[in-house]
Design an enzyme around this catalytic site. Structure first.
Site, PDB file in Angstrom:
ATOM      1  CE  LYS A 131      34.889  30.518  39.406  1.00  0.00           C
ATOM      2  NZ  LYS A 131      34.859  29.051  39.273  1.00  0.00           N
ATOM      3  CD  GLU A 182      42.839  38.952  45.082  1.00  0.00           C
ATOM      4  OE1 GLU A 182      41.699  38.458  45.079  1.00  0.00           O
ATOM      5  OE2 GLU A 182      43.711  38.704  44.220  1.00  0.00           O
ATOM      6  CG  ASP A 236      50.657  32.657  47.531  1.00  0.00           C
ATOM      7  OD1 ASP A 236      50.980  32.376  48.687  1.00  0.00           O
ATOM      8  OD2 ASP A 236      50.923  31.926  46.558  1.00  0.00           O
ATOM      9  CG  PHE A 275      46.623  25.986  49.773  1.00  0.00           C
ATOM     10  CD1 PHE A 275      47.075  26.843  48.792  1.00  0.00           C
ATOM     11  CD2 PHE A 275      45.326  25.498  49.677  1.00  0.00           C
ATOM     12  CE1 PHE A 275      46.268  27.202  47.721  1.00  0.00           C
ATOM     13  CE2 PHE A 275      44.508  25.856  48.605  1.00  0.00           C
ATOM     14  CZ  PHE A 275      44.982  26.711  47.631  1.00  0.00           C
ATOM     15  NE  ARG A 316      35.608  29.277  44.300  1.00  0.00           N
ATOM     16  CZ  ARG A 316      36.801  29.816  44.032  1.00  0.00           C
ATOM     17  NH1 ARG A 316      37.325  30.688  44.866  1.00  0.00           N
ATOM     18  NH2 ARG A 316      37.456  29.490  42.933  1.00  0.00           N
TER      19      ARG A 316
HETATM   20  P1  IMP Z   1      49.367  35.591  43.920  1.00  0.00           P
HETATM   21  O1  IMP Z   1      49.197  36.170  42.542  1.00  0.00           O
HETATM   22  O2  IMP Z   1      50.454  34.550  43.973  1.00  0.00           O
HETATM   23  O3  IMP Z   1      49.517  36.631  45.000  1.00  0.00           O
HETATM   24  O4  IMP Z   1      48.089  34.725  44.189  1.00  0.00           O
HETATM   25  C1  IMP Z   1      46.935  35.283  44.550  1.00  0.00           C
HETATM   26  C2  IMP Z   1      45.783  34.373  44.236  1.00  0.00           C
HETATM   27  O5  IMP Z   1      46.096  32.993  44.429  1.00  0.00           O
HETATM   28  C3  IMP Z   1      44.704  34.685  45.221  1.00  0.00           C
HETATM   29  O6  IMP Z   1      43.857  35.677  44.707  1.00  0.00           O
HETATM   30  C4  IMP Z   1      44.029  33.350  45.423  1.00  0.00           C
HETATM   31  O7  IMP Z   1      42.994  33.212  44.482  1.00  0.00           O
HETATM   32  C5  IMP Z   1      45.100  32.338  45.167  1.00  0.00           C
HETATM   33  N1  IMP Z   1      45.692  31.838  46.441  1.00  0.00           N
HETATM   34  C6  IMP Z   1      46.902  32.150  46.959  1.00  0.00           C
HETATM   35  N2  IMP Z   1      47.111  31.531  48.134  1.00  0.00           N
HETATM   36  C7  IMP Z   1      45.990  30.802  48.376  1.00  0.00           C
HETATM   37  C8  IMP Z   1      45.583  29.950  49.465  1.00  0.00           C
HETATM   38  O8  IMP Z   1      46.285  29.729  50.478  1.00  0.00           O
HETATM   39  N3  IMP Z   1      44.353  29.389  49.335  1.00  0.00           N
HETATM   40  C9  IMP Z   1      43.531  29.600  48.270  1.00  0.00           C
HETATM   41  N4  IMP Z   1      43.878  30.407  47.246  1.00  0.00           N
HETATM   42  C10 IMP Z   1      45.099  31.000  47.286  1.00  0.00           C
HETATM   43 MG    MG Z   2      42.016  35.510  43.897  1.00  0.00          MG
END
Ligand code: IMP
Ligand code: MG
Length: 181
Positions: free
Chosen positions: A45, A101, A105, A154, A167
């Site tokens: 989302k 996207e 992270d 975060f 959101r």
């Molecule tokens: P990754 O797979 O670890 O790169 O995570 C990506 C997903 O984690 C993103 O699409 C977000 O939905 C969520 N995410 C990562 N960091 C944050 C943050 O600081 N706040 C909110 N959602 C996050």
């Molecule tokens: Mg995401």
């Protein structure tokens, strides 16, 4: 004042800065894809607000689709396994695809999405992310357009959540650690 503000230690990116950057990226995409009809795939989302603003600043015909993946358990760190919760409906074979996207992270979600979509033989695949946390990558993170590079905090707002809340904030803020610790 919005009561959700009290849960933030700071506003990182205000509405004006976000909107200005989104317009720049939109203009760049419109220019680079001017002879095509790209398919924008928003990752739900978190990507919904970015996608909604971005697509309105792209002044060429385009198609929209959505995909939902989860690598998260609703908390603040990745669970390590990526699952598709909603697949695309569009046949992207031979199409120019742009993934939209919210944030990179660890890089796990995006690398999974990239591999998955490349298996559908698009003519091209580019990835557009609003936020990147370079300090959090656990693997090579490949993307083509980025809104802002940020620290390892975060963040919530502008589509991004903590436990599905925040959101709807029109800006991006750093969530107070006491909220999630
Ligand atoms: P990754 O797979 O670890 O790169 O995570 C990506 C997903 O984690 C993103 O699409 C977000 O939905 C969520 N995410 C990562 N960091 C944050 C943050 O600081 N706040 C909110 N959602 C996050
Ligand atoms: Mg995401």
């Amino acid at each position: 004042m919005n009561s959700m503000n009290l849960d933030l230690s700071a506003v990182l990116l205000d509405e004006h800065r976000i909107q200005a950057r989104v317009r720049e990226i939109g203009a760049q995409i419109a220019m680079e894809y001017k002879d095509t009809v790209p398919v924008l795939i928003g990752i739900m989302k978190g990507g919904f607000m970015f996608l909604a603003d971005l697509c309105r600043s792209i002044t060429i015909p385009l198609e929209l689709d959505f995909m939902a993946v989860s690598s998260y358990n609703g908390g603040t760190s990745s669970s390590g396994a990526v699952k598709i919760r909603k697949d695309i409906d569009t046949n992207i074979e031979g199409r120019h695809v742009i993934v939209v996207e919210d944030i990179v992270d660890s890089g796990l979600s995006l690398s999974y999405i990239r591999e998955y979509l490349l298996n559908h033989s698009p003519a091209s695949l580019k990835i557009c992310v609003l936020l990147d946390k370079p300090g959090a990558h656990k693997m090579e993170a490949l993307f083509d357009y980025v809104g802002f590079q940020i620290e390892n905090d975060f963040v919530v707002g502008y589509g991004l959540d903590y436990k599905n809340l925040y959101r709807n904030l029109p800006y991006i803020g750093i969530l107070k650690e006491e909220i999630y610790s």
